[in-house]
Design an enzyme around this catalytic site. Structure first.
Site, mmCIF file in Angstrom:
data_model
loop_
_atom_site.group_PDB
_atom_site.id
_atom_site.type_symbol
_atom_site.label_atom_id
_atom_site.label_comp_id
_atom_site.label_asym_id
_atom_site.label_seq_id
_atom_site.Cartn_x
_atom_site.Cartn_y
_atom_site.Cartn_z
ATOM 1 N N GLY A 40 0.833 -1.204 0.000
ATOM 2 C CA GLY A 40 0.000 0.000 0.000
ATOM 3 C C GLY A 40 0.871 1.259 0.000
ATOM 4 N N ASN B 62 -6.231 -2.946 -2.187
ATOM 5 C CA ASN B 62 -6.072 -1.521 -2.523
ATOM 6 C C ASN B 62 -4.655 -1.247 -3.001
ATOM 7 O OD1 ASN B 62 -7.251 1.042 -2.763
ATOM 8 N ND2 ASN B 62 -6.371 1.710 -0.812
ATOM 9 N N ASP C 93 -5.072 -12.743 2.586
ATOM 10 C CA ASP C 93 -6.084 -11.881 3.211
ATOM 11 C C ASP C 93 -6.049 -12.136 4.717
ATOM 12 O OD1 ASP C 93 -8.396 -10.631 4.171
ATOM 13 O OD2 ASP C 93 -9.361 -10.824 2.216
ATOM 14 N N SER D 246 -4.074 7.138 13.746
ATOM 15 C CA SER D 246 -4.383 8.345 12.972
ATOM 16 C C SER D 246 -4.721 9.495 13.906
ATOM 17 C CB SER D 246 -5.586 8.038 12.074
ATOM 18 O OG SER D 246 -6.122 9.216 11.545
ATOM 19 N N THR E 7 -7.055 11.197 13.533
ATOM 20 C CA THR E 7 -8.510 11.221 13.581
ATOM 21 C C THR E 7 -9.023 10.859 14.986
ATOM 22 O OG1 THR E 7 -10.479 10.560 12.356
ATOM 23 C CG2 THR E 7 -8.900 8.833 12.758
ATOM 24 N N TYR F 290 -14.651 4.219 10.594
ATOM 25 C CA TYR F 290 -13.199 4.109 10.367
ATOM 26 C C TYR F 290 -12.432 4.648 11.577
ATOM 27 C CZ TYR F 290 -8.514 5.408 8.855
ATOM 28 O OH TYR F 290 -7.145 5.572 8.803
ATOM 29 N N LYS G 69 -9.827 2.760 14.658
ATOM 30 C CA LYS G 69 -8.485 3.134 15.134
ATOM 31 C C LYS G 69 -8.463 3.244 16.666
ATOM 32 C CE LYS G 69 -6.469 3.168 11.183
ATOM 33 N NZ LYS G 69 -5.584 2.063 10.846
ATOM 34 N N TYR H 69 -0.674 9.146 12.645
ATOM 35 C CA TYR H 69 -0.264 9.926 11.475
ATOM 36 C C TYR H 69 -1.158 11.140 11.321
ATOM 37 C CZ TYR H 69 1.071 5.126 9.975
ATOM 38 O OH TYR H 69 1.529 3.850 9.899
ATOM 39 N N ASN I 198 -9.029 12.389 -1.001
ATOM 40 C CA ASN I 198 -8.058 13.227 -0.286
ATOM 41 C C ASN I 198 -7.574 14.377 -1.172
ATOM 42 O OD1 ASN I 198 -7.139 10.156 1.017
ATOM 43 N ND2 ASN I 198 -7.827 11.806 2.339
HETATM 44 P P1 NAD Z 1 -3.406 1.662 1.555
HETATM 45 O O1 NAD Z 1 -4.814 1.277 1.272
HETATM 46 O O2 NAD Z 1 -2.609 2.256 0.466
HETATM 47 O O3 NAD Z 1 -2.600 0.403 2.135
HETATM 48 C C1 NAD Z 1 -3.211 -0.622 2.862
HETATM 49 C C2 NAD Z 1 -2.778 -1.935 2.251
HETATM 50 O O4 NAD Z 1 -3.355 -3.004 3.009
HETATM 51 C C3 NAD Z 1 -3.256 -2.106 0.803
HETATM 52 O O5 NAD Z 1 -2.168 -2.501 0.003
HETATM 53 C C4 NAD Z 1 -4.320 -3.204 0.884
HETATM 54 O O6 NAD Z 1 -4.345 -3.993 -0.287
HETATM 55 C C5 NAD Z 1 -3.868 -3.974 2.118
HETATM 56 N N1 NAD Z 1 -4.955 -4.652 2.838
HETATM 57 C C6 NAD Z 1 -6.145 -4.145 3.243
HETATM 58 N N2 NAD Z 1 -6.867 -5.088 3.848
HETATM 59 C C7 NAD Z 1 -6.128 -6.221 3.859
HETATM 60 C C8 NAD Z 1 -6.326 -7.546 4.344
HETATM 61 N N3 NAD Z 1 -7.470 -7.900 4.918
HETATM 62 N N4 NAD Z 1 -5.346 -8.454 4.186
HETATM 63 C C9 NAD Z 1 -4.187 -8.107 3.572
HETATM 64 N N5 NAD Z 1 -3.932 -6.884 3.082
HETATM 65 C C10 NAD Z 1 -4.898 -5.958 3.223
HETATM 66 O O7 NAD Z 1 -3.443 2.638 2.820
HETATM 67 P P2 NAD Z 1 -2.295 3.568 3.410
HETATM 68 O O8 NAD Z 1 -2.639 4.974 3.088
HETATM 69 O O9 NAD Z 1 -0.963 3.053 3.075
HETATM 70 O O10 NAD Z 1 -2.581 3.370 4.949
HETATM 71 C C11 NAD Z 1 -1.895 2.408 5.721
HETATM 72 C C12 NAD Z 1 -2.417 2.444 7.147
HETATM 73 O O11 NAD Z 1 -2.276 3.752 7.677
HETATM 74 C C13 NAD Z 1 -3.899 2.092 7.296
HETATM 75 O O12 NAD Z 1 -4.050 1.359 8.492
HETATM 76 C C14 NAD Z 1 -4.568 3.432 7.412
HETATM 77 O O13 NAD Z 1 -5.788 3.349 8.121
HETATM 78 C C15 NAD Z 1 -3.518 4.207 8.195
HETATM 79 N N6 NAD Z 1 -3.608 5.666 8.010
HETATM 80 C C16 NAD Z 1 -3.536 6.178 6.747
HETATM 81 C C17 NAD Z 1 -3.616 7.556 6.559
HETATM 82 C C18 NAD Z 1 -3.559 8.145 5.171
HETATM 83 O O14 NAD Z 1 -3.862 9.338 5.015
HETATM 84 N N7 NAD Z 1 -3.172 7.433 4.142
HETATM 85 C C19 NAD Z 1 -3.775 8.404 7.668
HETATM 86 C C20 NAD Z 1 -3.824 7.833 8.936
HETATM 87 C C21 NAD Z 1 -3.730 6.463 9.107
HETATM 88 C C1 UD1 Z 2 -9.156 12.317 5.872
HETATM 89 C C2 UD1 Z 2 -10.032 11.581 6.842
HETATM 90 C C3 UD1 Z 2 -9.188 11.065 7.984
HETATM 91 C C4 UD1 Z 2 -8.072 10.182 7.443
HETATM 92 C C5 UD1 Z 2 -7.284 10.996 6.408
HETATM 93 C C6 UD1 Z 2 -6.236 10.170 5.761
HETATM 94 C C7 UD1 Z 2 -12.263 12.608 6.674
HETATM 95 C C8 UD1 Z 2 -13.296 13.441 7.379
HETATM 96 N N1 UD1 Z 2 -11.086 12.450 7.340
HETATM 97 O O1 UD1 Z 2 -8.536 13.389 6.546
HETATM 98 O O2 UD1 Z 2 -9.975 10.306 8.876
HETATM 99 O O3 UD1 Z 2 -7.211 9.779 8.498
HETATM 100 O O4 UD1 Z 2 -8.173 11.467 5.390
HETATM 101 O O5 UD1 Z 2 -6.785 9.239 4.878
HETATM 102 O O6 UD1 Z 2 -12.498 12.114 5.594
HETATM 103 N N2 UD1 Z 2 -10.362 18.966 0.754
HETATM 104 C C9 UD1 Z 2 -10.906 19.799 -0.200
HETATM 105 N N3 UD1 Z 2 -11.237 19.290 -1.415
HETATM 106 C C10 UD1 Z 2 -11.045 17.958 -1.723
HETATM 107 C C11 UD1 Z 2 -10.473 17.105 -0.744
HETATM 108 C C12 UD1 Z 2 -10.168 17.644 0.492
HETATM 109 O O7 UD1 Z 2 -11.091 20.998 0.051
HETATM 110 O O8 UD1 Z 2 -11.387 17.557 -2.840
HETATM 111 C C13 UD1 Z 2 -9.975 19.525 2.048
HETATM 112 C C14 UD1 Z 2 -10.689 18.903 3.241
HETATM 113 O O9 UD1 Z 2 -11.837 19.620 3.556
HETATM 114 C C15 UD1 Z 2 -9.620 19.003 4.329
HETATM 115 C C16 UD1 Z 2 -8.288 18.966 3.575
HETATM 116 O O10 UD1 Z 2 -8.614 19.259 2.218
HETATM 117 O O11 UD1 Z 2 -9.702 20.241 4.944
HETATM 118 C C17 UD1 Z 2 -7.624 17.614 3.657
HETATM 119 O O12 UD1 Z 2 -8.572 16.626 3.286
HETATM 120 P P1 UD1 Z 2 -8.193 15.075 3.135
HETATM 121 O O13 UD1 Z 2 -6.991 14.950 2.283
HETATM 122 O O14 UD1 Z 2 -9.420 14.362 2.724
HETATM 123 O O15 UD1 Z 2 -7.752 14.659 4.583
HETATM 124 P P2 UD1 Z 2 -8.540 14.815 5.977
HETATM 125 O O16 UD1 Z 2 -9.938 15.230 5.781
HETATM 126 O O17 UD1 Z 2 -7.719 15.657 6.864
#
Ligand code: NAD
Ligand code: UD1
Length: 340
Positions: A11, A36, A59, A126, A128, A151, A155, A178, A200
């Protein structure tokens, strides 16, 4: 070479962490079900490090397969658990999918860790969990607020599962909270691969600049912030990946101060949506087509990290600027468009 299991290692954040682990001399075994991600990521990692990590397509919801995996792969010294579902909106529509994929999988993994005496566990949490903060920047002692989505709730429950497991066994765990990870590896070999319309901000920006999306919507300009748009702490994914390596080393070297610790992983700096748009335009020379729309439900006004604990205890600090992160996100977007 110490062997580390990385779940979700293909991921977005997992793949960057695998690279940093290999760079730091760890042997990596990846579990991913590709729900994903794509197998191409394995090639991207190998192009950067010249070391193909071991990969098991599996999985984690399949308990008997997880048990089999641990019987086969001996001498794992630590686990970094990324695998989870992460789309907030989807979790509201299908909470049971989130409770199954984000909670059962952690329980199964911890059962195997106990059975195989694997005591070092890093977890992806997170910011969050803090909800709408009472004061900024947020420290780790800020209260965990009622989750705004299933979600977010997973966490919080995950952290509680880890607290209870650490208290009752030999497990040592660090949860990294994060803030907003953005950007890609400087080589553009790996990056974020959003499926469908990105939710995002930064992937939406790069897809708009690439002409895949017509217009970027800014979700609200009437927040109580200097320019009216929301403020977040955007951290370069490579900085975030490096935080996992130091957290793991802290556990392996038994430098942790308690069996369960949490750290904020952000830059400590908040940027508004308009600031991110401007920075992207300045760095890339691309003009973004955007308009302001209604607020998105569930968005908090402002959130950014107090990183003192991570700086002092982990000896880790975000090094890259938001400009570098946006430039790398754009380079990655162009690379995947050229390939498509
Ligand atoms: P991602 O979706 O890119 O990576 C997650 C990976 O896990 C993917 O490759 C998916 O295929 C794999 N996966 C999901 N379910 C699975 C299962 N049941 N068995 C095996 N593999 C599985 O997400 P990411 O952005 O890299 O996030 C990684 C972690 O960080 C997650 O736990 C997410 O909740 C957390 N996190 C992400 C963000 C963000 O903004 N990206 C923010 C805060 C926390
Ligand atoms: C979101 C999730 C959060 C998760 C994080 C990482 C929500 C409410 N929160 O955070 O739980 O941990 O992603 O995956 O979904 N924005 C725009 N236009 C867009 C997209 C976003 O204006 O098209 C704004 C949003 O309002 C926010 C900022 O950009 O203020 C960042 O948004 P985003 O990247 O989605 O992250 P978070 O909302 O902070």
């Amino acid at each position: 070479m110490k062997k580390i299991l990385v779940t979700g290692g293909l991921g977005y954040i997992g793949s960057h962490t695998v690279v940093e682990l290999q760079n730091a001399g760890f042997e990596v075994v990846i579990i991913d079900n590709l729900s994903n991600s794509s197998l191409d990521v394995l090639g991207g990692i190998t192009n950067i490090t010249s070391q193909p990590p071991t990969f098991e397509r599996l999985d984690l919801r399949n308990k008997s397969k997880v048990t089999e995996f641990f019987k086969l792969h001996k001498n794992i010294e630590g686990v970094i658990h990324f695998a989870a579902s992460k789309a907030v909106g989807e979790s509201v529509k299908n909470p049971l999918l989130y409770y199954e994929n984000n909670i059962n999988t952690l329980v199964y993994l911890l059962q195997e860790c106990k059975a195989h005496k694997i005591n070092n566990f890093i977890f992806s949490s997170s910011c969050t969990v803090y909800g709408e903060p009472d004061s900024l920047p947020i420290t780790e002692t800020a209260p965990v607020k009622k989750a705004m989505s299933p979600y977010g709730n997973t966490k919080q429950i995950n952290e509680e599962i880890l607290i209870d497991t650490c208290a009752s066994s030999q497990l040592q765990s660090i949860a990294l909270r994060y803030f907003n990870p953005i950007g890609a590896h400087e080589t553009a070999e790996i990056g974020e691969l959003p499926i469908g319309v990105p939710q995002n901000l930064v992937p939406f920006i790069t897809q708009s600049a690439a002409g895949i999306r017509e217009q970027l919507s800014v979700f609200g300009n009437d927040y109580n912030t200097p320019d009216g748009s929301c403020i977040r702490d955007y951290i370069h994914v490579v900085d975030l990946a490096k935080a996992h390596v130091v957290a793991l080393q802290r556990l392996l070297e038994q430098k942790n101060k308690s069996s369960f610790e949490v750290f904020n992983i952000g830059t400590g700096q908040g940027n508004s949506v308009f600031e991110v748009i401007k920075a992207f335009e300045n760095v890339t020379g691309k003009k973004l087509n955007y308009n302001v729309v209604e607020r998105r439900s569930g968005d908090v006004t402002a959130v950014y990290a107090d990183t003192t604990k991570a700086n002092e205890e982990l000896g880790w600090k975000a090094e890259k600027t938001i400009q570098q992160a946006l430039a790398s996100a754009w380079k990655w977007e162009q690379k995947i468009r050229n390939k498509a």
